[in-house]
Design a protein around this motif. Sequence first.
Motif, PDB file in Angstrom:
ATOM      1  N   GLN A 242       0.831  -1.194   0.000  1.00 11.49           N
ATOM      2  CA  GLN A 242       0.000   0.000   0.000  1.00 11.49           C
ATOM      3  C   GLN A 242       0.869   1.247   0.000  1.00 11.49           C
ATOM      4  OE1 GLN A 242      -2.288   0.763   3.568  1.00 11.49           O
ATOM      5  NE2 GLN A 242      -4.012   1.581   2.407  1.00 11.49           N
ATOM      6  N   VAL A 243       0.395   2.296  -0.666  1.00  9.90           N
ATOM      7  CA  VAL A 243       1.055   3.603  -0.627  1.00  9.90           C
ATOM      8  C   VAL A 243       0.010   4.648  -0.275  1.00  9.90           C
ATOM      9  CG1 VAL A 243       2.871   3.012  -2.279  1.00  9.90           C
ATOM     10  CG2 VAL A 243       0.704   3.959  -3.108  1.00  9.90           C
ATOM     11  N   SER A 244       0.469   5.783   0.252  1.00 11.64           N
ATOM     12  CA  SER A 244      -0.414   6.880   0.613  1.00 11.64           C
ATOM     13  C   SER A 244      -0.167   8.073  -0.293  1.00 11.64           C
ATOM     14  CB  SER A 244      -0.193   7.301   2.077  1.00 11.64           C
ATOM     15  OG  SER A 244      -0.540   6.263   2.962  1.00 11.64           O
ATOM     16  N   TYR A 245      -1.221   8.766  -0.655  1.00 13.60           N
ATOM     17  CA  TYR A 245      -1.106  10.024  -1.386  1.00 13.60           C
ATOM     18  C   TYR A 245      -0.915  11.145  -0.362  1.00 13.60           C
ATOM     19  CZ  TYR A 245      -2.957   7.638  -5.542  1.00 13.60           C
ATOM     20  OH  TYR A 245      -3.136   6.803  -6.616  1.00 13.60           O
ATOM     21  N   VAL A 246       0.181  11.917  -0.523  1.00 14.23           N
ATOM     22  CA  VAL A 246       0.497  12.952   0.454  1.00 14.23           C
ATOM     23  C   VAL A 246       0.934  14.236  -0.248  1.00 14.23           C
ATOM     24  CG1 VAL A 246       1.206  11.270   2.211  1.00 14.23           C
ATOM     25  CG2 VAL A 246       2.924  12.244   0.666  1.00 14.23           C
ATOM     26  N   ASN A 247       0.945  15.303   0.512  1.00 18.60           N
ATOM     27  CA  ASN A 247       1.513  16.571   0.069  1.00 18.60           C
ATOM     28  C   ASN A 247       3.027  16.377  -0.061  1.00 18.60           C
ATOM     29  OD1 ASN A 247       2.817  19.164   0.208  1.00 18.60           O
ATOM     30  ND2 ASN A 247       0.965  20.049   1.089  1.00 18.60           N
ATOM     31  N   PRO A 248       3.612  16.551  -1.252  1.00 14.56           N
ATOM     32  CA  PRO A 248       5.038  16.263  -1.426  1.00 14.56           C
ATOM     33  C   PRO A 248       5.954  17.215  -0.665  1.00 14.56           C
ATOM     34  CG  PRO A 248       4.164  17.308  -3.397  1.00 14.56           C
ATOM     35  CD  PRO A 248       2.988  17.006  -2.518  1.00 14.56           C
ATOM     36  N   GLU A 249       5.458  18.379  -0.286  1.00 16.10           N
ATOM     37  CA  GLU A 249       6.278  19.339   0.451  1.00 16.10           C
ATOM     38  C   GLU A 249       6.318  19.051   1.946  1.00 16.10           C
ATOM     39  OE1 GLU A 249       8.170  21.692  -0.625  1.00 16.10           O
ATOM     40  OE2 GLU A 249       7.564  22.062  -2.699  1.00 16.10           O
ATOM     41  N   THR A 250       5.219  18.498   2.481  1.00 12.90           N
ATOM     42  CA  THR A 250       5.116  18.323   3.932  1.00 12.90           C
ATOM     43  C   THR A 250       4.947  16.879   4.377  1.00 12.90           C
ATOM     44  OG1 THR A 250       2.701  18.569   3.942  1.00 12.90           O
ATOM     45  CG2 THR A 250       4.023  20.597   4.075  1.00 12.90           C
ATOM     46  N   GLY A 251       4.534  16.009   3.460  1.00 14.08           N
ATOM     47  CA  GLY A 251       4.242  14.629   3.831  1.00 14.08           C
ATOM     48  C   GLY A 251       2.888  14.445   4.483  1.00 14.08           C
ATOM     49  N   ALA A 252       2.134  15.532   4.634  1.00 18.13           N
ATOM     50  CA  ALA A 252       0.824  15.454   5.274  1.00 18.13           C
ATOM     51  C   ALA A 252      -0.215  14.868   4.337  1.00 18.13           C
ATOM     52  CB  ALA A 252       0.385  16.853   5.729  1.00 18.13           C
ATOM     53  N   SER A 253      -1.317  14.418   4.899  1.00 19.06           N
ATOM     54  CA  SER A 253      -2.441  13.940   4.105  1.00 19.06           C
ATOM     55  C   SER A 253      -2.899  15.023   3.145  1.00 19.06           C
ATOM     56  CB  SER A 253      -3.590  13.544   5.037  1.00 19.06           C
ATOM     57  OG  SER A 253      -4.768  13.282   4.319  1.00 19.06           O
ATOM     58  N   LEU A 254      -3.452  14.612   1.996  1.00 17.20           N
ATOM     59  CA  LEU A 254      -3.906  15.583   1.004  1.00 17.20           C
ATOM     60  C   LEU A 254      -4.900  16.562   1.610  1.00 17.20           C
ATOM     61  CD1 LEU A 254      -4.414  13.336  -2.160  1.00 17.20           C
ATOM     62  CD2 LEU A 254      -2.380  14.600  -1.442  1.00 17.20           C
ATOM     63  N   PHE A 255      -5.827  16.060   2.412  1.00 15.71           N
ATOM     64  CA  PHE A 255      -6.819  16.883   3.094  1.00 15.71           C
ATOM     65  C   PHE A 255      -6.830  16.518   4.572  1.00 15.71           C
ATOM     66  CE2 PHE A 255      -9.293  16.451  -1.113  1.00 15.71           C
ATOM     67  CZ  PHE A 255      -8.622  17.527  -1.670  1.00 15.71           C
ATOM     68  N   PRO A 256      -7.220  17.432   5.452  1.00 10.99           N
ATOM     69  CA  PRO A 256      -7.321  17.094   6.872  1.00 10.99           C
ATOM     70  C   PRO A 256      -8.507  16.195   7.189  1.00 10.99           C
ATOM     71  CG  PRO A 256      -8.053  19.347   6.490  1.00 10.99           C
ATOM     72  CD  PRO A 256      -7.480  18.853   5.191  1.00 10.99           C
ATOM     73  N   SER A 257      -9.420  16.042   6.237  1.00 11.22           N
ATOM     74  CA  SER A 257     -10.655  15.300   6.482  1.00 11.22           C
ATOM     75  C   SER A 257     -10.654  13.904   5.873  1.00 11.22           C
ATOM     76  CB  SER A 257     -11.842  16.093   5.924  1.00 11.22           C
ATOM     77  OG  SER A 257     -11.576  16.479   4.579  1.00 11.22           O
ATOM     78  N   ILE A 258      -9.998  13.728   4.725  1.00 11.86           N
ATOM     79  CA  ILE A 258     -10.015  12.449   4.013  1.00 11.86           C
ATOM     80  C   ILE A 258      -8.595  12.050   3.643  1.00 11.86           C
ATOM     81  CG2 ILE A 258     -10.964  11.147   2.062  1.00 11.86           C
ATOM     82  CD1 ILE A 258     -13.104  13.226   1.741  1.00 11.86           C
ATOM     83  N   GLY A 259      -8.268  10.787   3.855  1.00  9.59           N
ATOM     84  CA  GLY A 259      -6.985  10.248   3.449  1.00  9.59           C
ATOM     85  C   GLY A 259      -7.156   9.361   2.224  1.00  9.59           C
ATOM     86  N   PHE A 260      -6.162   9.391   1.326  1.00  5.04           N
ATOM     87  CA  PHE A 260      -6.228   8.610   0.100  1.00  5.04           C
ATOM     88  C   PHE A 260      -5.002   7.707  -0.002  1.00  5.04           C
ATOM     89  CE2 PHE A 260      -8.825  12.302  -0.649  1.00  5.04           C
ATOM     90  CZ  PHE A 260      -9.923  11.803  -1.323  1.00  5.04           C
ATOM     91  N   GLY A 261      -5.210   6.531  -0.566  1.00  2.25           N
ATOM     92  CA  GLY A 261      -4.110   5.597  -0.757  1.00  2.25           C
ATOM     93  C   GLY A 261      -4.384   4.708  -1.943  1.00  2.25           C
ATOM     94  N   ALA A 262      -3.425   3.849  -2.256  1.00  2.00           N
ATOM     95  CA  ALA A 262      -3.581   2.850  -3.309  1.00  2.00           C
ATOM     96  C   ALA A 262      -2.952   1.558  -2.819  1.00  2.00           C
ATOM     97  CB  ALA A 262      -2.923   3.314  -4.606  1.00  2.00           C
ATOM     98  N   LEU A 263      -3.523   0.448  -3.212  1.00  2.00           N
ATOM     99  CA  LEU A 263      -2.986  -0.844  -2.802  1.00  2.00           C
ATOM    100  C   LEU A 263      -2.966  -1.800  -3.982  1.00  2.00           C
ATOM    101  CD1 LEU A 263      -5.537  -3.046  -2.400  1.00  2.00           C
ATOM    102  CD2 LEU A 263      -5.945  -1.614  -0.412  1.00  2.00           C
ATOM    103  N   MET A 264      -2.096  -2.776  -3.860  1.00  2.00           N
ATOM    104  CA  MET A 264      -1.946  -3.817  -4.880  1.00  2.00           C
ATOM    105  C   MET A 264      -2.130  -5.168  -4.227  1.00  2.00           C
ATOM    106  SD  MET A 264       1.451  -4.727  -7.139  1.00  2.00           S
ATOM    107  CE  MET A 264       1.750  -6.419  -7.679  1.00  2.00           C
ATOM    108  N   LEU A 265      -2.950  -5.995  -4.844  1.00  2.00           N
ATOM    109  CA  LEU A 265      -3.095  -7.383  -4.428  1.00  2.00           C
ATOM    110  C   LEU A 265      -2.319  -8.256  -5.408  1.00  2.00           C
ATOM    111  CD1 LEU A 265      -6.939  -7.408  -3.698  1.00  2.00           C
ATOM    112  CD2 LEU A 265      -5.091  -7.270  -2.012  1.00  2.00           C
ATOM    113  N   ARG A 266      -1.356  -9.011  -4.901  1.00  2.00           N
ATOM    114  CA  ARG A 266      -0.594  -9.904  -5.748  1.00  2.00           C
ATOM    115  C   ARG A 266      -1.522 -10.960  -6.361  1.00  2.00           C
ATOM    116  NH1 ARG A 266       1.829  -9.120  -0.841  1.00  2.00           N
ATOM    117  NH2 ARG A 266       3.893  -8.133  -0.784  1.00  2.00           N
ATOM    118  N   PRO A 267      -1.110 -11.618  -7.450  1.00  2.00           N
ATOM    119  CA  PRO A 267      -1.956 -12.655  -8.056  1.00  2.00           C
ATOM    120  C   PRO A 267      -2.388 -13.702  -7.027  1.00  2.00           C
ATOM    121  CG  PRO A 267      -0.135 -12.141  -9.519  1.00  2.00           C
ATOM    122  CD  PRO A 267       0.116 -11.388  -8.246  1.00  2.00           C
TER     123      PRO A 267
END
Length: 343
Positions: A242-267
């Motif tokens: 899994q990876v998280s989407y963050v502000n590249p300057e601060t590392g903080a969540s994109l928004f203070p209210s909602i967090g976003f990420g992406a995940l991969m399921l292996r075969p």
Amino acid sequence: MHQLGTLEDLPESYRNELTEQNLVPLWPNMRAVLPPKVPSRKTRTLRWGYEVVRPLLLQAGELTPMEKAERRVLVLANPGHGLNNMQATPSIYMGLQLILPGETAPNHRHTPNAVRIIVEGEGAYTTVDGEPCRMERGDLILTPSGKWHEHQHEGDGPIVWLDILDLPLIYQLEGSWAMEGRPQQTTLSRDKSFADYSAAGVVPNLNFQRGTADAPMLRYPWSKTRSCLVEMAEHYQNGLLQVSYVNPETGASLFPSIGFGALMLRPGETVTLPKRTTACVFHAVEGAGQLNVDGGEPLAWNDKDTLSAPGYSDITLSNGSADQPAFMITADEAPLHRYLGIY
């Protein structure tokens, strides 16, 4: 835990007098708002199948011209919260938006924060405060609170994306409003994901000045997110990828209210997510599989489907393919829970 007094225990005359004074006794309602050990949850485990929603969305394009809609959207409403409340989770709104070739969704801005996850189509872009963001399958595009944004489609065929906003939260805070504006003039030839923020761990330092914008990067290309997960799979043979989407300057969540990420399921992989307080939504970018919550009836999902699951639950995801990975983008209320100290 002992039984508390009920409303019916009180004399009718006393209850009527309380009502006249806009007063409510707490004890008959205490167990409902402060249940023991685990909170009550309205978010239901649900799947919105894209193969069912897409024809209805295209029909909306035939029935309602853009000038009558401003934003042509079918809201993915979780019935546990009441369909009219337009909630997928307690504070997340989701909707599938359609723009047809040659159409423009007019420029406006609003207080809720929004993210667009591109589902299908090519040739469209979102302009955010003068920055044109190309819209390609799986891309995540931000329109933060207060920023002007409009959507234009110059390609062929429909373009559809998934809107995710903190609208229910902002609405309940009595802070939700929108403002229309004139068409924007672009200030850049392309969005900053092409150069300024094109490499992980590298940020622009023009004239030895770092960026200070709340959302310096507006477009997160899926091609880069996917490549990152695939490369991680080469190094990590086990465990949730899994990876998280963050502000590249601060590392903080994109928004203070909602967090976003992406995940991969292996075969062929099945994973159980860590049990957490926050409800979660999943958008399948590639692949097919199953979602199971607390050992209940599994929900089958395919690419482009969107799912919801309540918090305080055991969530299991399975990849139905034995030879291909599956990818999902996630959204949850973790940043808000962390800020409130309940995560």
